[in-house]
Design an enzyme around this catalytic site. Structure first.
Site, PDB file in Angstrom:
ATOM      1  N   ARG A 100      19.678  -9.984   3.658  1.00  0.00           N
ATOM      2  CA  ARG A 100      20.953 -10.570   4.107  1.00  0.00           C
ATOM      3  C   ARG A 100      21.341  -9.988   5.461  1.00  0.00           C
ATOM      4  NH1 ARG A 100      25.728 -10.362  -0.113  1.00  0.00           N
ATOM      5  NH2 ARG A 100      25.724  -8.155   0.438  1.00  0.00           N
ATOM      6  N   LYS A 154      27.616 -11.028   6.630  1.00  0.00           N
ATOM      7  CA  LYS A 154      28.579  -9.932   6.504  1.00  0.00           C
ATOM      8  C   LYS A 154      28.949  -9.366   7.873  1.00  0.00           C
ATOM      9  CE  LYS A 154      28.865  -6.886   2.942  1.00  0.00           C
ATOM     10  NZ  LYS A 154      30.002  -7.206   2.085  1.00  0.00           N
ATOM     11  N   GLU A 188      36.453 -17.956  -1.890  1.00  0.00           N
ATOM     12  CA  GLU A 188      36.168 -16.581  -2.314  1.00  0.00           C
ATOM     13  C   GLU A 188      37.458 -15.868  -2.715  1.00  0.00           C
ATOM     14  OE1 GLU A 188      33.083 -14.327  -0.771  1.00  0.00           O
ATOM     15  OE2 GLU A 188      32.667 -15.708   0.878  1.00  0.00           O
TER      16      GLU A 188
HETATM   17  N1  PLP Z   1      32.046 -12.162  -0.604  1.00  0.00           N
HETATM   18  C1  PLP Z   1      32.366 -11.349   0.412  1.00  0.00           C
HETATM   19  C2  PLP Z   1      33.183 -11.883   1.532  1.00  0.00           C
HETATM   20  C3  PLP Z   1      31.928 -10.020   0.411  1.00  0.00           C
HETATM   21  O1  PLP Z   1      32.240  -9.199   1.410  1.00  0.00           O
HETATM   22  C4  PLP Z   1      31.164  -9.557  -0.682  1.00  0.00           C
HETATM   23  C5  PLP Z   1      30.715  -8.183  -0.725  1.00  0.00           C
HETATM   24  O2  PLP Z   1      29.653  -7.825  -0.374  1.00  0.00           O
HETATM   25  C6  PLP Z   1      30.829 -10.461  -1.707  1.00  0.00           C
HETATM   26  C7  PLP Z   1      31.292 -11.760  -1.642  1.00  0.00           C
HETATM   27  C8  PLP Z   1      29.959 -10.061  -2.842  1.00  0.00           C
HETATM   28  O3  PLP Z   1      28.614  -9.876  -2.403  1.00  0.00           O
HETATM   29  P1  PLP Z   1      27.638  -8.886  -3.134  1.00  0.00           P
HETATM   30  O4  PLP Z   1      27.600  -9.300  -4.530  1.00  0.00           O
HETATM   31  O5  PLP Z   1      26.346  -9.067  -2.425  1.00  0.00           O
HETATM   32  O6  PLP Z   1      28.214  -7.535  -2.956  1.00  0.00           O
HETATM   33  C1  COI Z   2      30.997  -5.044  -1.359  1.00  0.00           C
HETATM   34  O1  COI Z   2      31.229  -5.501  -2.473  1.00  0.00           O
HETATM   35  O2  COI Z   2      30.012  -4.318  -1.146  1.00  0.00           O
HETATM   36  C2  COI Z   2      31.842  -5.330  -0.228  1.00  0.00           C
HETATM   37  O3  COI Z   2      31.337  -5.306   0.856  1.00  0.00           O
HETATM   38  C3  COI Z   2      33.244  -5.600  -0.498  1.00  0.00           C
HETATM   39  C4  COI Z   2      34.241  -4.802   0.299  1.00  0.00           C
HETATM   40  C5  COI Z   2      34.243  -3.359   0.009  1.00  0.00           C
HETATM   41  C6  COI Z   2      34.251  -5.111   1.730  1.00  0.00           C
END
Ligand code: PLP
Ligand code: COI
Length: 381
Positions: free
Chosen positions: A124, A226, A262
């Site tokens: 990612r 991200k 989200e």
């Molecule tokens: N959506 C956003 C905007 C995020 O910053 C995150 C965190 O990483 C997620 C969703 C969830 O992603 P993940 O499950 O890869 O942590």
């Molecule tokens: C995560 O779940 O890792 C995120 O990046 C969410 C937040 C702490 C920004």
């Protein structure tokens, strides 16, 4: 014995190189013997592991490597955790040319230290680097960096079931640039911190407010990666919602203002008549690694999953709802408010499908359930 290197006033342990794939039995045995020092039990005595929250506890050691825009990434090195010098004209602080990742390492019930799907974070970040015109960090450099960081900070890794070590890789345009253009040089940095639950109240159901005024991302923008710049605009709506007693805001799509996208920095799911629904990935939603894992887990357990446009009104009429992410894990939603309308789910405790998915996901991460998908990546300690 593993090597101890002195770095400033801090002691860091340098991991021995892995045996090469072509290396013989002897090379492997030497590697195993040198690393078999029982470090898995190293744990700080200064932390109250039961009171961990999702906040920063500075640890000992971070990882850093730099490159120019033209050169390949080379493996970096560990150094004491602390400030880094940066030009006032750095691309990241002037124009937001930066990405972050969020991942977790766990101490499992089998006495191992593992990452959850770290290769997905590496990939990612590569997609994000492409979007923000930065040189992508090779997966091998990324994985080596996060492993070294966890190894060097092992004493900060919470006991099984009491939290996790949150690992924060950062990629940024650190070289100076005045015109709006990619920076001439880049820094890849990793730091770690022990964390507990993301939302106040742990696994208690959270109350959410649909934002009718603000959006997180627009088509063609950077919502699907991200990018650091995606997060500051959410702080004001989030603070306002928290001041009004909500845990976080739900964002709707910027085009029609009707579909759920989200929950702050987490992905959204709801359950209606036994079917699991989640917003489809349209480019404005972050492809969460937890989201993908929840979908795979649900399908494996015979639960139908539909990735589609999820109308706010449909979500508010659902039987269960939850959000998920690395930080959020699986957090049950107790209510969603939109204007004057409030939808409640259950009695403040997770619904049966939410509970089942939570138990399975956390069970795999803690090695209390079999890792049938091969999601765990062992960190040698
Ligand atoms: N959506 C956003 C905007 C995020 O910053 C995150 C965190 O990483 C997620 C969703 C969830 O992603 P993940 O499950 O890869 O942590
Ligand atoms: C995560 O779940 O890792 C995120 O990046 C969410 C937040 C702490 C920004």
């Amino acid at each position: 014995m593993a090597l101890r290197l002195s770095s400033g006033s801090q002691k860091v342990r340098k991991r021995l190189p892995r045996p090469s794939k072509s290396g013989g039995m002897l090379e492997s045995l030497i590697y195993m013997a040198r690393n078999a020092v029982g470090r898995v039990n190293e744990m700080s005595e200064d932390i109250d592991w039961d009171s961990l929250t999702f906040s920063l506890t500075p640890t000992d050691t971070m990882y850093l490597t730099e490159t120019s825009a033209e050169d390949p990434w080379m493996p970096g090195s560990l150094r004491p955790y602390g400030p880094i010098p940066m030009s006032p004209a750095a691309g990241v602080i002037n124009y937001g040319q930066g990405l972050f990742e969020g991942m977790k390492a766990f101490r499992t019930s089998k006495g191992r230290v593992v990452f959850f799907r770290p290769e997905e974070n590496a990939r990612r970040m590569q997609r994000g680097a492409d979007r923000l015109k930065m040189p992508p960090v090779p997966e091998s450099v990324f994985i080596d960096a996060v492993e070294q960081c966890v190894q060097a900070n092992l004493k900060w890794l919470p006991p099984t079931g009491k939290g996790a070590m949150y690992v924060r890789p950062l990629l940024m345009g650190s070289g100076p640039i005045l015109g709006v253009a990619p920076a001439p040089s880049y820094t890849f940095l990793v730091y770690v911190t022990p964390v507990g639950p993301y939302f106040k109240g742990g696994v208690n159901a959270i109350d959410l407010l649909i934002s009718e005024e603000h959006h997180r991302a627009a088509p063609g923008g950077s919502g699907g990666v991200k990018a650091i710049g995606n997060y500051a605009p959410g702080m004001m709506p989030s603070k306002k919602a928290k001041a009004a007693g909500y845990a976080e805001v739900i964002y709707l799509d910027a085009e029609t203002h009707s579909y759920v996208e989200e929950v702050g920095a987490a992905n959204f799911f709801c359950v209606k008549d036994g079917v699991l629904y989640t917003p489809e990935l349209t480019g404005t939603i972050l492809p969460g690694i937890t989201r993908n894992s929840v979908i795979e887990l649900a399908r494996h357990h015979g639960i139908e999953v539909v990735e589609t446009k999820v109308e706010a009104s449909f979500a508010m009429d659902a039987d269960e709802a939850f959000c998920c992410g690395t930080a959020a894990v699986i957090s049950p939603i107790g209510s969603i408010t939109k204007g004057d309308t409030k939808a409640n789910y259950g009695n403040g405790t997770p619904g049966p499908i939410t509970q089942k998915l939570y138990t399975q996901l956390v069970g795999i991460q803690n090695e209390e359930q079999e890792d049938i998908f091969g999601w765990l990546h062992e960190v040698p300690v």
